[in-house]
Design an enzyme around this catalytic site. Structure first.
Site, PDB file in Angstrom:
ATOM      1  N   LYS A 154      -3.975   6.791   0.230  1.00  0.00           N
ATOM      2  CA  LYS A 154      -4.193   5.515   0.602  1.00  0.00           C
ATOM      3  C   LYS A 154      -5.466   5.020   0.804  1.00  0.00           C
ATOM      4  CE  LYS A 154       0.591   6.028   2.142  1.00  0.00           C
ATOM      5  NZ  LYS A 154       1.652   6.335   3.457  1.00  0.00           N
TER       6      LYS A 154
ATOM      7  N   PRO B 138       0.645  -1.191   0.061  1.00  0.00           N
ATOM      8  CA  PRO B 138       0.031  -0.141   0.148  1.00  0.00           C
ATOM      9  C   PRO B 138       0.911   1.297   0.153  1.00  0.00           C
ATOM     10  CG  PRO B 138      -0.158  -1.139   1.979  1.00  0.00           C
ATOM     11  CD  PRO B 138       0.978  -1.834   1.279  1.00  0.00           C
ATOM     12  N   GLU B 139       1.118   1.846  -1.276  1.00  0.00           N
ATOM     13  CA  GLU B 139       1.551   3.158  -1.278  1.00  0.00           C
ATOM     14  C   GLU B 139       0.254   3.757  -2.289  1.00  0.00           C
ATOM     15  OE1 GLU B 139       5.193   5.245  -0.936  1.00  0.00           O
ATOM     16  OE2 GLU B 139       6.284   3.462  -0.133  1.00  0.00           O
TER      17      GLU B 139
ATOM     18  N   ARG C 219       9.847   4.489  11.993  1.00  0.00           N
ATOM     19  CA  ARG C 219       9.890   3.876  10.570  1.00  0.00           C
ATOM     20  C   ARG C 219      11.376   4.110  10.063  1.00  0.00           C
ATOM     21  NH1 ARG C 219       4.931   4.185   7.741  1.00  0.00           N
ATOM     22  NH2 ARG C 219       5.872   2.467   6.788  1.00  0.00           N
TER      23      ARG C 219
END
Length: 271
Positions: free
Chosen positions: A52, A2-3, A258
């Site tokens: 997204k 998912p981008e 992240r």
DNA sequence: GATCTATGTAGAT
DNA sequence: TCTACCTAGATCG
């Protein structure tokens, strides 16, 4: 996977497979069952993405909002649909194809008002025609927050994730920790144009390729990392490998929980 | 087969 | 800042 490009690709695919025809909607796993019953048999008016987020519109105040989160996936296949495997939150069956949704962060039925509220929280999506990059620039350039954090902020840029962030900063030779206030307007304009092009390419190909021709293996003898997205990238998840441009070892830093990948030599801190 | 890891976000602390 | 979510491909043994 998912981008933003993935969601736009899904929207396009769902529109094609299910658009404007009645769709059987169900929730084999049960967690979306009450909503699925309200939708079952209605025609899908439109599928679209913003960042997204994916929206399936069936009618007034009948919009399915999906966010895949980190794990969520859509799989599709031709009819007849096989028996559901695993935790299928939502299944769509059309005339020719079916699609299964597993593991999403969000799969919920929203009113038009609620959809508007979700979208109001999102910044400019480089993949949408109605994107307003001026708003992103106004916000970005006013904040001393590092570019690496701002690029991932969905309130500023909708659809940019960890791969596009790392690759965009690399392609423009920018220190990930550079404050937004230190970015020049000209540089920003180049970045936006580049981001739009990269993400459009991602939608078209279903993978994230960011490596310029002159840096491909044939040109440099250094093998690009083909990530499991299937894409060729400069720094994303290439920790410890030689930079495709200068040969310096690619670095990994954790930022706000992240992984951040960058080349200390191509993206030096401003003096 | 077991274990690790991740393209993300919300909510609790 | 931490944890939960809870999929699936890659890697380990």
């Amino acid at each position: 996977m998912p981008e933003g490009h993935t969601l736009h690709r899904l929207a396009r695919s769902h529109q094609k497979m299910f658009g404007k025809a009645p769709v059987e909607v169900s929730s084999p796993q049960g967690r979306f069952e009450a909503s699925a019953k309200l939708l079952d048999g209605l025609p899908l008016a439109r599928a679209e993405a913003h960042g997204k987020h994916l929206f399936h519109r069936y009618g007034r105040d009948l919009v399915v909002h999906v966010h895949l989160g980190l794990y969520g996936t859509f799989t599709e296949g031709p009819v007849p649909a096989e028996p559901p495997r695993g935790q299928v939150r939502m299944r769509l069956v059309g005339a020719t194809h079916f699609a299964d949704l597993r593991g999403p962060t969000a799969c919920e039925l929203l009113t038009d008002h609620e959809v508007a509220a979700v979208r109001a929280r999102l910044g400019a999506d480089p993949l949408r025609r109605d994107a307003d990059p001026e708003q992103s620039w106004a916000r970005l350039s006013r904040s001393r927050t590092p570019l690496a954090l701002q690029l991932m902020d969905q309130r500023i840029f909708a659809g940019v994730g960890n791969v596009y962030r790392a690759e965009l900063l690399f392609r423009h030779g920018l220190d990930p920790m550079l404050p937004g206030t230190a970015l020049g307007r000209e540089r920003w304009d180049e970045m936006w144009v580049d981001l739009v092009a990269l993400m459009r390419d991602g939608v078209r190909k279903g993978r994230i390729d960011t490596v310029r021709k002159e840096h491909t293996p044939r040109a440099t003898g250094r093998a690009p990392r083909v990530d499991r997205h299937g894409g060729e990238v400069y720094v994303y998840r290439r920790t410890g490998q030689p930079c495709l441009v200068c040969g310096t070892s690619v670095q990994l830093t954790e930022l706000a929980g992240r992984n951040l990948f960058w080349c200390p030599s191509c993206q030096p801190a401003a003096a």
